[in-house]
Design a protein around this motif. Structure first.
Motif, short mmCIF file in Angstrom:
data_model
loop_
_atom_site.label_atom_id
_atom_site.label_comp_id
_atom_site.label_asym_id
_atom_site.label_seq_id
_atom_site.Cartn_x
_atom_site.Cartn_y
_atom_site.Cartn_z
N MET A 74 -82.78 -11.80 -28.30
CA MET A 74 -81.50 -12.15 -27.70
C MET A 74 -81.21 -11.25 -26.51
SD MET A 74 -77.82 -12.69 -29.40
CE MET A 74 -76.42 -12.16 -28.44
N HIS A 75 -80.89 -11.88 -25.41
CA HIS A 75 -80.58 -11.18 -24.18
C HIS A 75 -79.08 -11.19 -23.89
CE1 HIS A 75 -80.17 -10.99 -19.71
NE2 HIS A 75 -80.97 -9.96 -19.89
N HIS A 76 -78.43 -12.34 -24.09
CA HIS A 76 -77.00 -12.43 -23.82
C HIS A 76 -76.37 -13.59 -24.58
CE1 HIS A 76 -78.62 -15.28 -20.79
NE2 HIS A 76 -77.48 -15.92 -20.97
N ILE A 77 -75.04 -13.55 -24.65
CA ILE A 77 -74.27 -14.67 -25.16
C ILE A 77 -73.35 -15.12 -24.04
CG2 ILE A 77 -72.51 -13.17 -26.21
CD1 ILE A 77 -72.30 -15.38 -28.43
N ALA A 78 -73.29 -16.43 -23.83
CA ALA A 78 -72.50 -16.98 -22.73
C ALA A 78 -71.33 -17.78 -23.28
CB ALA A 78 -73.36 -17.88 -21.85
N PHE A 79 -70.18 -17.58 -22.66
CA PHE A 79 -68.98 -18.32 -23.01
C PHE A 79 -68.58 -19.21 -21.85
CE2 PHE A 79 -68.78 -14.45 -25.56
CZ PHE A 79 -68.59 -14.99 -26.82
N ASP A 108 -78.35 -24.40 -14.73
CA ASP A 108 -77.62 -25.48 -15.39
C ASP A 108 -76.29 -25.81 -14.71
OD1 ASP A 108 -77.72 -27.47 -17.34
OD2 ASP A 108 -76.60 -26.26 -18.80
N ASN A 109 -76.26 -25.70 -13.36
CA ASN A 109 -75.09 -26.05 -12.55
C ASN A 109 -73.86 -25.23 -12.92
OD1 ASN A 109 -73.98 -27.63 -10.41
ND2 ASN A 109 -72.86 -28.82 -11.93
N LYS A 110 -74.03 -23.91 -13.03
CA LYS A 110 -72.94 -23.03 -13.44
C LYS A 110 -72.70 -21.92 -12.43
CE LYS A 110 -72.49 -24.64 -17.76
NZ LYS A 110 -73.16 -25.92 -17.66
N LEU A 111 -71.44 -21.50 -12.34
CA LEU A 111 -71.07 -20.22 -11.74
C LEU A 111 -71.10 -19.23 -12.88
CD1 LEU A 111 -67.97 -21.02 -9.49
CD2 LEU A 111 -70.30 -20.50 -8.75
N VAL A 112 -71.67 -18.04 -12.66
CA VAL A 112 -71.80 -17.07 -13.74
C VAL A 112 -71.43 -15.67 -13.28
CG1 VAL A 112 -73.64 -18.42 -14.84
CG2 VAL A 112 -74.25 -16.54 -13.31
N VAL A 113 -70.95 -14.89 -14.24
CA VAL A 113 -70.72 -13.47 -14.05
C VAL A 113 -70.96 -12.81 -15.40
CG1 VAL A 113 -68.23 -13.48 -14.56
CG2 VAL A 113 -69.18 -11.75 -13.01
N PHE A 114 -71.46 -11.57 -15.36
CA PHE A 114 -71.78 -10.85 -16.59
C PHE A 114 -70.86 -9.66 -16.77
CE2 PHE A 114 -75.62 -13.19 -15.70
CZ PHE A 114 -76.09 -13.56 -16.96
N LEU A 115 -70.58 -9.34 -18.03
CA LEU A 115 -69.83 -8.14 -18.39
C LEU A 115 -70.85 -7.08 -18.81
CD1 LEU A 115 -67.03 -9.63 -20.68
CD2 LEU A 115 -67.03 -9.38 -18.20
N HIS A 116 -70.59 -5.85 -18.42
CA HIS A 116 -71.50 -4.76 -18.78
C HIS A 116 -71.52 -4.59 -20.29
CE1 HIS A 116 -73.46 -0.91 -18.98
NE2 HIS A 116 -73.72 -1.01 -17.69
N PRO A 117 -72.70 -4.47 -20.88
CA PRO A 117 -72.80 -4.32 -22.34
C PRO A 117 -72.01 -3.13 -22.89
CG PRO A 117 -74.97 -4.72 -21.40
CD PRO A 117 -74.04 -4.52 -20.25
N ALA A 118 -71.90 -2.06 -22.11
CA ALA A 118 -71.19 -0.88 -22.59
C ALA A 118 -69.72 -1.16 -22.85
CB ALA A 118 -71.33 0.26 -21.58
N ALA A 120 -68.71 -4.09 -24.09
CA ALA A 120 -68.65 -5.19 -25.06
C ALA A 120 -69.53 -4.91 -26.28
CB ALA A 120 -69.04 -6.50 -24.39
N ASN A 121 -69.39 -3.71 -26.84
CA ASN A 121 -70.14 -3.32 -28.05
C ASN A 121 -71.64 -3.49 -27.91
OD1 ASN A 121 -67.77 -2.66 -29.24
ND2 ASN A 121 -67.95 -4.08 -30.94
N GLY A 122 -72.18 -3.26 -26.71
CA GLY A 122 -73.61 -3.32 -26.51
C GLY A 122 -74.17 -4.70 -26.26
N VAL A 123 -73.29 -5.71 -26.16
CA VAL A 123 -73.73 -7.09 -25.95
C VAL A 123 -73.51 -7.47 -24.49
CG1 VAL A 123 -73.34 -9.50 -26.59
CG2 VAL A 123 -73.17 -7.71 -28.33
N LEU A 124 -74.55 -8.01 -23.86
CA LEU A 124 -74.40 -8.55 -22.52
C LEU A 124 -73.70 -9.90 -22.65
CD1 LEU A 124 -75.03 -8.31 -19.47
CD2 LEU A 124 -77.19 -9.47 -19.94
N VAL A 125 -72.53 -10.01 -22.04
CA VAL A 125 -71.72 -11.23 -22.13
C VAL A 125 -71.72 -11.91 -20.77
CG1 VAL A 125 -69.38 -12.15 -22.49
CG2 VAL A 125 -70.24 -10.31 -23.96
#
Length: 138
Positions: A74-79, A108-118, A120-125
């Motif tokens: 698992m690398h990330h979870i996307a919302f 997949d035709n998306k705009l994306v941004v990531f939250l730093h894992p630090a 978000a409890n170590g999870v890349l969101v």
């Protein structure tokens, strides 16, 4: 907000596609290269959500760096969000650290941004929003 997909870093996309096809009973519905991120992706539908397999296409890509530090997995979870800009602002105010100031075009035709894992409890969101025709130039 709902889970849009779970991203899984893999070393061999072809072998992983075969594995997930056996696991899920169907093959991927889409494969796509995102040159800017140095990745090739495969998407599988799982009910209302998706699984995204990610293989690096170059050694300096985020997925290649992830695989150098970790094993496949698992690398990330996307919302999925309706308004990525409003969510970015809301989450900044809540104390989350974003990895970029503006969303980027993702797979997949998306705009994306990531939250730093630090933050978000170590999870890349990942936050993702369907690209509308008025946002095609992003």
């Amino acid at each position: 907000m709902q889970i849009e997909h779970i991203g899984i870093a893999v070393k061999d996309l072809e072998a992983s596609n075969a594995l997930f096809e056996k696991l899920l009973g169907e093959g991927p519905y889409k494969q796509e290269t995102v040159e800017a991120e140095g990745v090739i992706t495969s998407f599988f539908r799982v009910g209302e959500s998706k699984v995204e397999l990610l293989q690096a296409t170059r050694e300096d890509s985020p997925i290649a760096k992830f695989l150098q530090r970790s094993k496949e997995g698992m690398h990330h979870i996307a919302f999925a969000v309706e308004d990525i800009y409003a969510e970015m602002e809301r989450l900044r105010k809540e104390g989350f650290t974003l990895l970029s100031e503006q969303p980027k075009r993702g797979a997949d035709n998306k705009l994306v941004v990531f939250l730093h894992p630090a933050s978000a409890n170590g999870v890349l969101v990942e936050l993702c929003q369907e690209i509308k025709s008025s946002e095609e130039d992003v």
